[in-house]
Design a protein around this motif. Sequence first.
Motif, PDB file in Angstrom:
ATOM      1  N   SER A   1      -5.054   7.971   3.221  1.00 45.02           N
ATOM      2  CA  SER A   1      -6.340   7.925   3.916  1.00 45.02           C
ATOM      3  C   SER A   1      -6.412   9.044   4.949  1.00 45.02           C
ATOM      4  O   SER A   1      -7.364   9.112   5.720  1.00 45.02           O
TER       5      SER A   1
ATOM      6  N   TYR B   1      -0.389   6.192  -1.084  1.00 45.00           N
ATOM      7  CA  TYR B   1      -1.635   5.728  -0.468  1.00 45.00           C
ATOM      8  C   TYR B   1      -2.016   6.764   0.573  1.00 45.00           C
ATOM      9  O   TYR B   1      -1.252   7.043   1.497  1.00 45.00           O
TER      10      TYR B   1
ATOM     11  N   SER C   1      -2.660  -0.987  -3.756  1.00 41.88           N
ATOM     12  CA  SER C   1      -3.299   0.328  -3.825  1.00 41.88           C
ATOM     13  C   SER C   1      -2.252   1.429  -3.743  1.00 41.88           C
ATOM     14  O   SER C   1      -1.488   1.502  -2.783  1.00 41.88           O
ATOM     15  N   GLY C   2      -2.238   2.290  -4.758  1.00 38.79           N
ATOM     16  CA  GLY C   2      -1.357   3.448  -4.738  1.00 38.79           C
ATOM     17  C   GLY C   2       0.083   3.123  -5.054  1.00 38.79           C
ATOM     18  O   GLY C   2       0.902   2.957  -4.149  1.00 38.79           O
TER      19      GLY C   2
ATOM     20  N   ALA D   1       3.228  -0.595  -5.820  1.00 37.33           N
ATOM     21  CA  ALA D   1       2.408  -1.241  -4.798  1.00 37.33           C
ATOM     22  C   ALA D   1       2.075  -2.624  -5.322  1.00 37.33           C
ATOM     23  O   ALA D   1       1.574  -2.767  -6.440  1.00 37.33           O
TER      24      ALA D   1
ATOM     25  N   TYR E   1       2.937   6.180   2.416  1.00 41.94           N
ATOM     26  CA  TYR E   1       1.710   5.665   3.031  1.00 41.94           C
ATOM     27  C   TYR E   1       1.302   6.653   4.114  1.00 41.94           C
ATOM     28  O   TYR E   1       1.971   6.768   5.137  1.00 41.94           O
TER      29      TYR E   1
ATOM     30  N   TYR F   1      -3.699   6.405  -4.649  1.00 40.89           N
ATOM     31  CA  TYR F   1      -4.939   5.848  -4.094  1.00 40.89           C
ATOM     32  C   TYR F   1      -5.373   6.767  -2.969  1.00 40.89           C
ATOM     33  O   TYR F   1      -4.606   7.029  -2.036  1.00 40.89           O
ATOM     34  N   ASN F   2      -6.602   7.278  -3.035  1.00 35.33           N
ATOM     35  CA  ASN F   2      -7.043   8.272  -2.062  1.00 35.33           C
ATOM     36  C   ASN F   2      -8.426   7.958  -1.507  1.00 35.33           C
ATOM     37  O   ASN F   2      -9.397   7.850  -2.259  1.00 35.33           O
TER      38      ASN F   2
ATOM     39  N   LEU G   1       0.863  -1.188   0.000  1.00 32.91           N
ATOM     40  CA  LEU G   1       0.000   0.000   0.000  1.00 32.91           C
ATOM     41  C   LEU G   1       0.896   1.234   0.000  1.00 32.91           C
ATOM     42  O   LEU G   1       1.589   1.502   0.963  1.00 32.91           O
ATOM     43  N   GLY G   2       0.861   1.988  -1.080  1.00 34.94           N
ATOM     44  CA  GLY G   2       1.676   3.197  -1.156  1.00 34.94           C
ATOM     45  C   GLY G   2       3.139   2.887  -1.362  1.00 34.94           C
ATOM     46  O   GLY G   2       3.901   2.796  -0.392  1.00 34.94           O
TER      47      GLY G   2
END
Length: 275
Positions: A97, A95, A90-91, A84, A66, A126-127, A61-62
């Motif tokens: 969040s 990534y 994802s991303g 990733a 991240y 990825y957001n 992820l990321g």
Amino acid sequence: KIIDISIYYQHVVALDEEGKVWTWGYNYYGQLGTGNTNNSNVPVQVSGLSNITFTQNKSALGGAIYNTGTISSINGSVFSNNTANGANASGGAIYNSGTISTLYGDFSNNRATGSDFGSGYGGAIYNTGTINTISGSFLNNYVTGGTRADGGAIYSTKSIRLYTDNNTYRIQGNYSQVGSGQKNYNAIFMSDASSTLTFQMENNGVWEIYDSINGGTGYNVLITSTDGTGIFKLYNQITNANVKLNNVTLDLTDGTYTDYNFTQFSTGNTTTGAD
């Protein structure tokens, strides 16, 4: 006191309770963000995420960043060849969040590669959090997955704004691919129908869009310029979207928007023409 830590292949990034970022490990590509390429066996504080090249980083992820906290600015950075990789990758580069207030950087050849039985989301970004401003070109990023792949460059569940001020930015060569199927040159996927994708151009700024934009049926796309000098060049489709243009020059390859499959379309002080 360390409150969050990410361990990559040959380097480590840690966040302390005061919001300071520390890195250590292998630094051949400058991935420690210290302004040089010297390896470090002890934690070194990163003063800011400006003018850093993020390359050859890898995570599920990321690939490069991240983020679940708050980053005020990523400025003038280059993200290239980050990955990733995982069941639901994802991303490829980022990534998010949490919150990234401003993100100024160019993204090229990043990838999110899901497993044969998994999915991939966001070849570059990825957001699911907040990114207030994104500025920069997205070139040749991609996402793959055995069952699903969305957003060759960007996958977002929340509203985002892509902004240019007296610069020309290009989105081109980004694609998604499910399994061994055909490549779909889709750059941006807005998964939430209530979200808005904004393209803002000021001071003769230009966005050139060569890949398609897609998302949940009825999401919104706002193409706008407050000073009336912005140019939006569209060379591919915007599908399933409610599109609104305000005070911009819309440059289409065929000189008309009737073939672009907009769910809804409205204009205000906008001119259209063929390239």
